[in-house]
Design a protein around this motif. Structure first.
Motif, PDB file in Angstrom:
ATOM      1  N   GLY A  99       0.823  -1.214   0.000  1.00 37.46           N
ATOM      2  CA  GLY A  99       0.000   0.000   0.000  1.00 37.46           C
ATOM      3  C   GLY A  99       0.848   1.251   0.000  1.00 37.46           C
ATOM      4  N   TRP A 100       1.946   1.232   0.780  1.00 37.84           N
ATOM      5  CA  TRP A 100       2.847   2.384   0.783  1.00 37.84           C
ATOM      6  C   TRP A 100       3.379   2.650  -0.622  1.00 37.84           C
ATOM      7  CZ3 TRP A 100       6.504   0.659   5.373  1.00 37.84           C
ATOM      8  CH2 TRP A 100       5.747   0.572   6.555  1.00 37.84           C
ATOM      9  N   SER A 101       3.841   1.586  -1.274  1.00 36.74           N
ATOM     10  CA  SER A 101       4.421   1.741  -2.612  1.00 36.74           C
ATOM     11  C   SER A 101       3.396   2.270  -3.601  1.00 36.74           C
ATOM     12  CB  SER A 101       4.980   0.406  -3.099  1.00 36.74           C
ATOM     13  OG  SER A 101       6.076  -0.003  -2.313  1.00 36.74           O
ATOM     14  N   SER A 102       2.172   1.756  -3.496  1.00 40.10           N
ATOM     15  CA  SER A 102       1.119   2.214  -4.403  1.00 40.10           C
ATOM     16  C   SER A 102       0.861   3.705  -4.235  1.00 40.10           C
ATOM     17  CB  SER A 102      -0.165   1.416  -4.154  1.00 40.10           C
ATOM     18  OG  SER A 102      -1.205   1.880  -4.978  1.00 40.10           O
ATOM     19  N   MET A 103       0.775   4.165  -2.988  1.00 39.11           N
ATOM     20  CA  MET A 103       0.522   5.595  -2.755  1.00 39.11           C
ATOM     21  C   MET A 103       1.692   6.450  -3.230  1.00 39.11           C
ATOM     22  SD  MET A 103      -1.593   5.769   0.839  1.00 39.11           S
ATOM     23  CE  MET A 103      -0.514   4.683   1.798  1.00 39.11           C
ATOM     24  N   ILE A 104       2.909   5.989  -2.999  1.00 38.26           N
ATOM     25  CA  ILE A 104       4.072   6.735  -3.481  1.00 38.26           C
ATOM     26  C   ILE A 104       4.063   6.808  -5.005  1.00 38.26           C
ATOM     27  CG2 ILE A 104       6.594   6.686  -3.688  1.00 38.26           C
ATOM     28  CD1 ILE A 104       6.603   5.451  -0.821  1.00 38.26           C
ATOM     29  N   ASP A 105       3.778   5.680  -5.643  1.00 36.71           N
ATOM     30  CA  ASP A 105       3.812   5.626  -7.109  1.00 36.71           C
ATOM     31  C   ASP A 105       2.724   6.489  -7.744  1.00 36.71           C
ATOM     32  OD1 ASP A 105       5.984   3.962  -7.108  1.00 36.71           O
ATOM     33  OD2 ASP A 105       4.842   2.114  -7.426  1.00 36.71           O
ATOM     34  N   VAL A 106       1.510   6.425  -7.211  1.00 31.03           N
ATOM     35  CA  VAL A 106       0.401   7.178  -7.810  1.00 31.03           C
ATOM     36  C   VAL A 106       0.397   8.629  -7.339  1.00 31.03           C
ATOM     37  CG1 VAL A 106      -2.104   7.364  -8.027  1.00 31.03           C
ATOM     38  CG2 VAL A 106      -1.016   5.111  -8.080  1.00 31.03           C
ATOM     39  N   ASN A 107       0.433   8.822  -6.024  1.00 29.04           N
ATOM     40  CA  ASN A 107       0.228  10.168  -5.472  1.00 29.04           C
ATOM     41  C   ASN A 107       1.415  11.091  -5.681  1.00 29.04           C
ATOM     42  OD1 ASN A 107      -2.115   8.974  -4.555  1.00 29.04           O
ATOM     43  ND2 ASN A 107      -1.529   8.961  -2.405  1.00 29.04           N
ATOM     44  N   LEU A 108       2.618  10.553  -5.661  1.00 25.56           N
ATOM     45  CA  LEU A 108       3.807  11.393  -5.838  1.00 25.56           C
ATOM     46  C   LEU A 108       4.443  11.211  -7.210  1.00 25.56           C
ATOM     47  CD1 LEU A 108       5.964  13.341  -4.904  1.00 25.56           C
ATOM     48  CD2 LEU A 108       7.105  11.448  -3.700  1.00 25.56           C
ATOM     49  N   ARG A 109       4.809   9.962  -7.526  1.00 26.99           N
ATOM     50  CA  ARG A 109       5.455   9.739  -8.824  1.00 26.99           C
ATOM     51  C   ARG A 109       4.511  10.108  -9.970  1.00 26.99           C
ATOM     52  NH1 ARG A 109       9.813   6.814  -8.992  1.00 26.99           N
ATOM     53  NH2 ARG A 109       9.143   5.530  -7.226  1.00 26.99           N
ATOM     54  N   GLY A 110       3.212   9.871  -9.782  1.00 26.50           N
ATOM     55  CA  GLY A 110       2.254  10.231 -10.825  1.00 26.50           C
ATOM     56  C   GLY A 110       2.234  11.719 -11.101  1.00 26.50           C
ATOM     57  N   VAL A 111       2.358  12.523 -10.045  1.00 29.06           N
ATOM     58  CA  VAL A 111       2.422  13.982 -10.223  1.00 29.06           C
ATOM     59  C   VAL A 111       3.704  14.371 -10.951  1.00 29.06           C
ATOM     60  CG1 VAL A 111       2.570  16.195  -9.018  1.00 29.06           C
ATOM     61  CG2 VAL A 111       0.937  14.459  -8.248  1.00 29.06           C
ATOM     62  N   LEU A 112       4.808  13.766 -10.554  1.00 31.03           N
ATOM     63  CA  LEU A 112       6.079  14.049 -11.229  1.00 31.03           C
ATOM     64  C   LEU A 112       6.018  13.672 -12.705  1.00 31.03           C
ATOM     65  CD1 LEU A 112       8.512  12.806  -8.452  1.00 31.03           C
ATOM     66  CD2 LEU A 112       8.405  15.142  -9.342  1.00 31.03           C
ATOM     67  N   ASN A 113       5.384  12.543 -13.007  1.00 33.19           N
ATOM     68  CA  ASN A 113       5.240  12.146 -14.410  1.00 33.19           C
ATOM     69  C   ASN A 113       4.419  13.166 -15.189  1.00 33.19           C
ATOM     70  OD1 ASN A 113       6.777   9.821 -14.118  1.00 33.19           O
ATOM     71  ND2 ASN A 113       5.025   8.484 -13.770  1.00 33.19           N
ATOM     72  N   GLY A 114       3.392  13.716 -14.555  1.00 33.86           N
ATOM     73  CA  GLY A 114       2.595  14.745 -15.213  1.00 33.86           C
ATOM     74  C   GLY A 114       3.400  16.003 -15.482  1.00 33.86           C
ATOM     75  N   ILE A 115       4.199  16.403 -14.505  1.00 37.77           N
ATOM     76  CA  ILE A 115       5.052  17.583 -14.694  1.00 37.77           C
ATOM     77  C   ILE A 115       6.048  17.345 -15.822  1.00 37.77           C
ATOM     78  CG2 ILE A 115       6.875  18.958 -13.616  1.00 37.77           C
ATOM     79  CD1 ILE A 115       5.366  18.615 -10.954  1.00 37.77           C
ATOM     80  N   ALA A 116       6.664  16.171 -15.824  1.00 34.01           N
ATOM     81  CA  ALA A 116       7.660  15.868 -16.856  1.00 34.01           C
ATOM     82  C   ALA A 116       7.049  15.847 -18.245  1.00 34.01           C
ATOM     83  CB  ALA A 116       8.323  14.525 -16.550  1.00 34.01           C
ATOM     84  N   ALA A 117       5.793  15.389 -18.338  1.00 28.28           N
ATOM     85  CA  ALA A 117       5.141  15.310 -19.644  1.00 28.28           C
ATOM     86  C   ALA A 117       4.685  16.674 -20.149  1.00 28.28           C
ATOM     87  CB  ALA A 117       3.941  14.355 -19.560  1.00 28.28           C
ATOM     88  N   ALA A 118       4.142  17.494 -19.249  1.00 30.51           N
ATOM     89  CA  ALA A 118       3.543  18.762 -19.678  1.00 30.51           C
ATOM     90  C   ALA A 118       4.536  19.917 -19.725  1.00 30.51           C
ATOM     91  CB  ALA A 118       2.378  19.129 -18.751  1.00 30.51           C
ATOM     92  N   MET A 119       5.593  19.854 -18.926  1.00 31.48           N
ATOM     93  CA  MET A 119       6.524  20.974 -18.849  1.00 31.48           C
ATOM     94  C   MET A 119       7.111  21.383 -20.205  1.00 31.48           C
ATOM     95  SD  MET A 119       8.070  23.115 -16.710  1.00 31.48           S
ATOM     96  CE  MET A 119       8.347  22.424 -15.073  1.00 31.48           C
ATOM     97  N   PRO A 120       7.583  20.448 -21.040  1.00 27.08           N
ATOM     98  CA  PRO A 120       8.128  20.881 -22.332  1.00 27.08           C
ATOM     99  C   PRO A 120       7.105  21.619 -23.193  1.00 27.08           C
ATOM    100  CG  PRO A 120       8.787  18.627 -21.852  1.00 27.08           C
ATOM    101  CD  PRO A 120       7.745  18.991 -20.839  1.00 27.08           C
TER     102      PRO A 120
END
Length: 248
Positions: A108-129
């Protein structure tokens, strides 16, 4: 709801198949925004797109798993292909796996880290350029009041949300050239499906009961998101908390 003109604003929303994401898509499309809807449950997305289009709006659906950077990049690319640009990226996908730390729910910890945090970072990385090429853009991210008031069983969930709060503040401070706006939306109890997947029956039922007795509708949070988006580009709503008046 009286709103400044957002007609033609292109908004991509993750976690758009239900709850806050779905309500935000409906509201923004109703007021003329062009919406790209991303989530894993594409059947729900397709139904929502059909409803928006039937009402005279414009929308597309994309299968998105925010833990996969490539699918988020594809989501942004498909949005730009469909509408010519991207003005706002709403990082709304989230999961909640609540339990005492002593239960060691490492999955559960890993899932929350992956979705709640890493998912936001992935969105930033995709949209920033895209935002940098355009010369402007807006990141809106759903955080939580769980990161403001820490309570038992929510420590890891709150930690992921506070990590996102820190991330967004850091991005804001790095973005004083007028290109980016950042907004963190922190909802309290909202009537959504967020807690339905909690494994611990007692914790799940307690959370569901709190939502049922005092939870505000997802549309209330959608209005807060719309408020941040509708501001002139030189005005930034940096951090906005929205909760039930009955929530302690």
């Amino acid at each position: 709801m009286k709103m400044n003109d957002i007609t033609g604003t292109v908004v991509a929303i993750t976690g758009a198949s239900s709850g806050i994401g779905e309500a935000t898509a409906r509201l923004l499309a109703e007021h003329g925004a062009l919406v790209a809807l991303g989530a894993r449950r594409t059947d729900r997305l397709d139904s929502l797109v059909a409803e928006i289009v039937a009402g005279g709006g414009r929308a597309i659906a994309c299968e998105v798993d925010v833990t996969s950077a490539s699918t988020v990049v594809d989501f942004v690319a498909r949005t730009v292909d469909a509408f010519g640009r991207l003005d706002v990226f709403v990082g709304n996908a989230g999961v909640s796996s609540l339990s005492p730390i002593s239960e060691l729910d490492t999955a559960g910890w890993s899932s929350m880290i992956d979705v709640n945090l890493r998912g936001v970072l992935n969105g930033i990385a995709a949209a920033m350029p895209v935002f940098q090429t355009q010369g402007r853009g807006h990141f809106v991210t759903t955080v939580s009041t769980s990161g403001i008031k820490i309570v038992p069983t929510q420590a890891v969930y709150a930690a992921t949300k506070n990590a996102v709060r820190t991330l967004m503040e850091g991005l804001r401070q790095e973005s004083t050239d007028g290109v980016l706006r950042t907004t963190s939306i922190s909802p309290g109890y909202v009537q959504t499906e967020l807690v339905d997947a909690i494994a611990d029956v007692r914790i799940r039922e307690a959370a569901q009961a709190s939502m049922a007795t005092m939870g505000i509708p997802a549309a209330a949070v959608a209005r807060a998101i719309a408020f941040a988006i509708e501001q002139p580009h030189d005005v930034e709503i940096g951090d906005l908390t929205i909760r039930p008046t009955r929530q302690g």
